[in-house]
Design a protein around this motif. Structure first.
Motif, short mmCIF file in Angstrom:
data_model
loop_
_atom_site.label_atom_id
_atom_site.label_comp_id
_atom_site.label_asym_id
_atom_site.label_seq_id
_atom_site.Cartn_x
_atom_site.Cartn_y
_atom_site.Cartn_z
N TYR A 129 -1.45 0.50 7.81
CA TYR A 129 -0.26 0.01 7.10
C TYR A 129 1.00 0.62 7.67
O TYR A 129 1.03 1.77 8.09
CB TYR A 129 -0.37 0.35 5.61
CG TYR A 129 -1.50 -0.38 4.94
CD1 TYR A 129 -1.34 -1.68 4.47
CD2 TYR A 129 -2.75 0.23 4.79
CE1 TYR A 129 -2.38 -2.35 3.86
CE2 TYR A 129 -3.79 -0.45 4.19
CZ TYR A 129 -3.61 -1.73 3.73
OH TYR A 129 -4.65 -2.40 3.14
N ALA A 142 -0.05 4.30 1.00
CA ALA A 142 -0.83 5.34 1.65
C ALA A 142 -0.54 5.41 3.14
O ALA A 142 0.11 4.55 3.69
CB ALA A 142 -2.31 5.09 1.43
N THR A 171 6.24 7.69 4.42
CA THR A 171 5.15 7.48 5.35
C THR A 171 5.71 7.41 6.75
O THR A 171 6.82 6.96 6.97
CB THR A 171 4.38 6.17 5.05
OG1 THR A 171 5.31 5.09 5.13
CG2 THR A 171 3.74 6.21 3.70
N GLY A 182 -8.07 12.26 5.64
CA GLY A 182 -6.68 11.83 5.54
C GLY A 182 -5.71 12.79 6.18
O GLY A 182 -5.76 13.99 5.92
N ASN A 229 -2.20 9.97 -0.13
CA ASN A 229 -2.66 8.66 -0.62
C ASN A 229 -3.77 8.04 0.21
O ASN A 229 -4.03 6.85 0.11
CB ASN A 229 -1.50 7.69 -0.77
CG ASN A 229 -0.43 8.23 -1.69
OD1 ASN A 229 -0.73 8.91 -2.66
ND2 ASN A 229 0.83 7.98 -1.37
N THR A 230 -4.41 8.83 1.05
CA THR A 230 -5.65 8.43 1.71
C THR A 230 -6.77 9.08 0.91
O THR A 230 -6.80 10.29 0.79
CB THR A 230 -5.68 8.88 3.17
OG1 THR A 230 -4.48 8.49 3.82
CG2 THR A 230 -6.87 8.28 3.89
N THR A 289 -3.74 1.27 -3.41
CA THR A 289 -2.88 0.10 -3.47
C THR A 289 -1.85 0.27 -4.58
O THR A 289 -1.99 1.12 -5.46
CB THR A 289 -3.68 -1.18 -3.73
OG1 THR A 289 -4.31 -1.11 -5.00
CG2 THR A 289 -4.74 -1.39 -2.65
N THR A 291 -3.16 4.10 11.65
CA THR A 291 -2.50 3.73 10.39
C THR A 291 -2.56 2.22 10.22
O THR A 291 -1.80 1.50 10.87
CB THR A 291 -1.04 4.21 10.38
OG1 THR A 291 -0.37 3.67 11.52
CG2 THR A 291 -0.96 5.72 10.40
N CYS A 327 -10.15 5.47 2.39
CA CYS A 327 -9.53 4.35 1.67
C CYS A 327 -8.05 4.65 1.43
O CYS A 327 -7.62 5.80 1.46
CB CYS A 327 -10.22 4.11 0.33
SG CYS A 327 -12.01 3.82 0.44
N TRP A 328 -7.32 3.60 1.12
CA TRP A 328 -5.89 3.72 0.83
C TRP A 328 -5.61 3.21 -0.58
O TRP A 328 -6.15 2.19 -1.00
CB TRP A 328 -5.09 2.91 1.85
CG TRP A 328 -5.02 3.56 3.19
CD1 TRP A 328 -3.99 4.30 3.68
CD2 TRP A 328 -6.03 3.54 4.21
NE1 TRP A 328 -4.30 4.75 4.96
CE2 TRP A 328 -5.54 4.29 5.29
CE3 TRP A 328 -7.30 2.96 4.30
CZ2 TRP A 328 -6.28 4.49 6.46
CZ3 TRP A 328 -8.03 3.15 5.46
CH2 TRP A 328 -7.52 3.90 6.53
N ILE A 381 0.86 -1.17 0.00
CA ILE A 381 0.00 0.00 0.00
C ILE A 381 0.90 1.22 0.00
O ILE A 381 1.93 1.24 0.66
CB ILE A 381 -0.91 -0.01 1.24
CG1 ILE A 381 -1.76 -1.27 1.28
CG2 ILE A 381 -1.80 1.22 1.29
CD1 ILE A 381 -2.76 -1.39 0.17
#
Length: 238
Positions: free
Chosen positions: A66, A9, A38, A98, A102-103, A119, A64, A116-117, A7
């Motif tokens: 991820y 995000a 990130t 977010g 990337n969110t 991919t 988070t 959402c994130w 991912i």
């Protein structure tokens, strides 16, 4: 061994206190990061109220799912089931919730894909169930076309989930048909008891924000769909 998608995000602003440390949900060896910067995933970097003020204060949490390498943190799960009919949004842009790039949210609003994130393959997104407050589950949703390679963080993110002083929880509203008290719009609807038509409101003339943050313990205006009475309640967590 289950293969996990990477991912690219980071976090959505959601309810604090969900507890991110548990089983690792797969145990696959993680490759190097994709190159998108990130932060290291933590439950929250916000000090507790006792550390910041002598009195009560609204708790602010950042979750988070991820890690910095793009893999699920411990305790999180992703559902890989086939998307339902009609669940193929085409447009993705930065999520209002977010706190980093990337969110995303992807249309239409009726799909309720507000947090959402992106991919790595850009043909799927991984989304929270907006009304499953605090649950550590994501669902892969197939897109009608490629998602953006990257989206920026929104400038002023708003909470996805809210817990009030009586323990009731609310989820942010994205579209929908509502009948709020006169002079108001619906910002959040009741999540823990959908049959209770309680809503967090905001004036329709922008004369006041959703959250009154003039004190450490935030307050909101609450009313009932189809009613006219409103009340002020304090916010435990966002």
């Amino acid at each position: 061994m289950r293969t996990q998608r990477r991912i690219i995000a980071i976090a959505a602003l959601v309810l604090a206190g969900s507890g991110l440390a548990a089983c690792d949900g797969g145990g696959s060896e993680e490759p190097s990061a994709t190159g998108t910067e990130t932060p290291t995933a933590t439950e929250t970097s916000t000090p507790s109220p006792s550390e910041t003020t002598a009195g009560p204060a609204t708790e602010i949490g950042e979750i988070t799912p991820y890690n910095e390498n793009g893999f699920l943190n411990d305790g999180w799960n992703v559902e890989h089931s086939k998307p339902e009919d009609g669940e193929a949004p085409a447009d993705c842009y930065e999520s209002a919730h977010g706190t980093g790039p990337n969110t995303v949210t992807c249309g239409p609003t009726a799909a309720s894909l507000g947090a959402c994130w992106l991919t790595e393959d850009r043909m799927q997104i991984a989304c929270l169930d907006e009304y499953a407050v605090g649950e550590q589950n994501l669902k892969h949703v197939a897109l009608d076309g490629e998602a953006p390679a990257e989206t920026p963080a929104t400038e002023d993110p708003i909470p996805l989930w809210v817990e009030l002083d009586d323990g009731s929880t609310f989820a942010a509203v994205h579209g929908g048909a509502w009948s709020p008290p006169e002079g108001y719009l619906v910002a959040y609807s009741r999540a823990d008891d959908p049959e209770t038509l309680e809503e967090i409101l905001v004036p329709n003339d922008d004369s006041a924000p959703i959250f009154d943050q003039s004190e450490d313990l935030w307050t909101v205006t609450v009313g009932e769909d189809g009613g006219q009475d409103v009340a002020t309640k304090t916010v435990n967590k966002v």
